[in-house]
Scaffold this active site. Structure first.
Site, short mmCIF file in Angstrom:
data_model
loop_
_atom_site.label_atom_id
_atom_site.label_comp_id
_atom_site.label_asym_id
_atom_site.label_seq_id
_atom_site.Cartn_x
_atom_site.Cartn_y
_atom_site.Cartn_z
N GLU A 78 -42.39 -50.57 67.51
CA GLU A 78 -42.30 -51.65 66.56
C GLU A 78 -41.60 -52.95 67.08
O GLU A 78 -41.67 -54.10 66.31
CB GLU A 78 -41.52 -51.30 65.09
CG GLU A 78 -42.29 -50.33 64.20
CD GLU A 78 -41.39 -49.53 63.30
OE1 GLU A 78 -40.36 -49.86 63.20
OE2 GLU A 78 -42.34 -49.17 62.32
N GLU A 109 -39.56 -28.92 74.94
CA GLU A 109 -38.24 -29.50 74.89
C GLU A 109 -37.34 -28.54 75.68
O GLU A 109 -36.00 -28.80 75.79
CB GLU A 109 -37.79 -29.51 73.41
CG GLU A 109 -37.53 -28.22 72.64
CD GLU A 109 -37.10 -28.46 71.34
OE1 GLU A 109 -35.95 -27.76 71.19
OE2 GLU A 109 -37.59 -29.01 70.39
#
Length: 270
Positions: A78, A109
């Site tokens: 953004e 992960e």
């Protein structure tokens, strides 16, 4: 037991009415801003370090897995449309790569070496900053990346939702957002995720303001990627210059951004 894995304060959730579930989730969510507020000194320290390095040409990287990784990518993605900065100035990396944005990648992960490989693919240097995001504060992907970044003289931060985490210990700045047990036990996409999102909003917004990407309270460098934003830009030019809507549109079309349009008008008018 770490806080993010502690049992919910609520039991028999399946026996609650819809109204009770919604109200109880909302009550829990109301505690999140207070938890974030307590971490402002650490958030400030992180922002100051990031700004100093970005002013020297550095970049900001977020690394995370699962929800934490997705939140970092969201915040990074953004920045270009909101502040007109180049893609690549703020980068979000998630364990398992872009596929993991939509679908979990098994065991990604758990790989301590993977984050550093991901960072190296971006030619990371000591001018850059890396912020690890992990609600538990112990995700191997994040810990491994922060350790290697620190070893290579890179400024690091860690955002977690437990006390005295390993992530805080290995990062230059540890931000701990203690929101307590989740409504659904262990579901850290809830309060923990909300707290992380608030902190990331604060970090990127403050960084961009300090880098001069906001004038007054306006996004003067925003990308004009749709009709809504063009309309907003025209209004901003009108407010800052006092010109008519038609003139504001003309200035925007000629200069391509609110900042350039306003600066050009003021230069001619002075």
């Amino acid at each position: 037991m770490i806080i993010t894995e502690a049992p919910s304060k609520f039991t028999d959730l399946e026996k609650m009415s819809v109204q009770e579930i919604l109200s109880n989730i909302n009550k829990e969510d109301q505690t999140v801003p207070a938890a974030v507020s307590k971490a402002i000194p650490q958030i400030e320290e992180l922002v100051e370090g990031v700004v100093a390095r970005m002013q020297q040409g550095g970049r900001l990287f977020y690394i995370g897995a699962g929800t934490s990784g997705r939140l970092g990518i969201l915040d990074a993605s953004e920045c270009p449309p909101t502040y007109g900065v180049p893609h690549g100035l703020v980068v979000g990396l998630i364990a398992g790569g872009d596929t993991a944005i939509r679908k979990a990648v098994e065991h990604a992960e758990d790989d301590e070496a993977l984050a550093w490989k991901d960072l190296q693919a971006h030619n990371i240097t000591a001018k850059d900053s890396v912020v690890g995001i992990a609600a538990s504060g112990r995700t191997p992907y994040v810990l491994g990346g922060i350790r290697k970044a620190s070893e290579n003289g890179i400024f690091t931060g860690g955002i977690s939702c437990n006390s005295n985490t390993e992530l805080s210990a290995v990062a230059d700045v540890g931000i701990e957002l203690i929101v307590g047990p989740e409504f659904v036990t262990g579901s850290t996409r809830m309060k923990s995720g909300t707290a992380q999102k608030l902190a990331l909003n604060m970090i990127s917004t403050t960084v961009m303001i300090r880098l001069g990407k906001v004038r007054g309270n306006k996004m003067v460098d925003m990308q004009l990627s749709n009709k809504k934003l063009v309309k907003r830009a025209v209004k901003m030019i009108m407010e800052d210059t006092g010109v008519s809507e038609a003139k504001a549109k003309e200035l925007l079309e000629a200069h391509g951004s609110v900042r350039k349009a306003v600066d050009s008008f003021r230069a001619v008018s002075s």
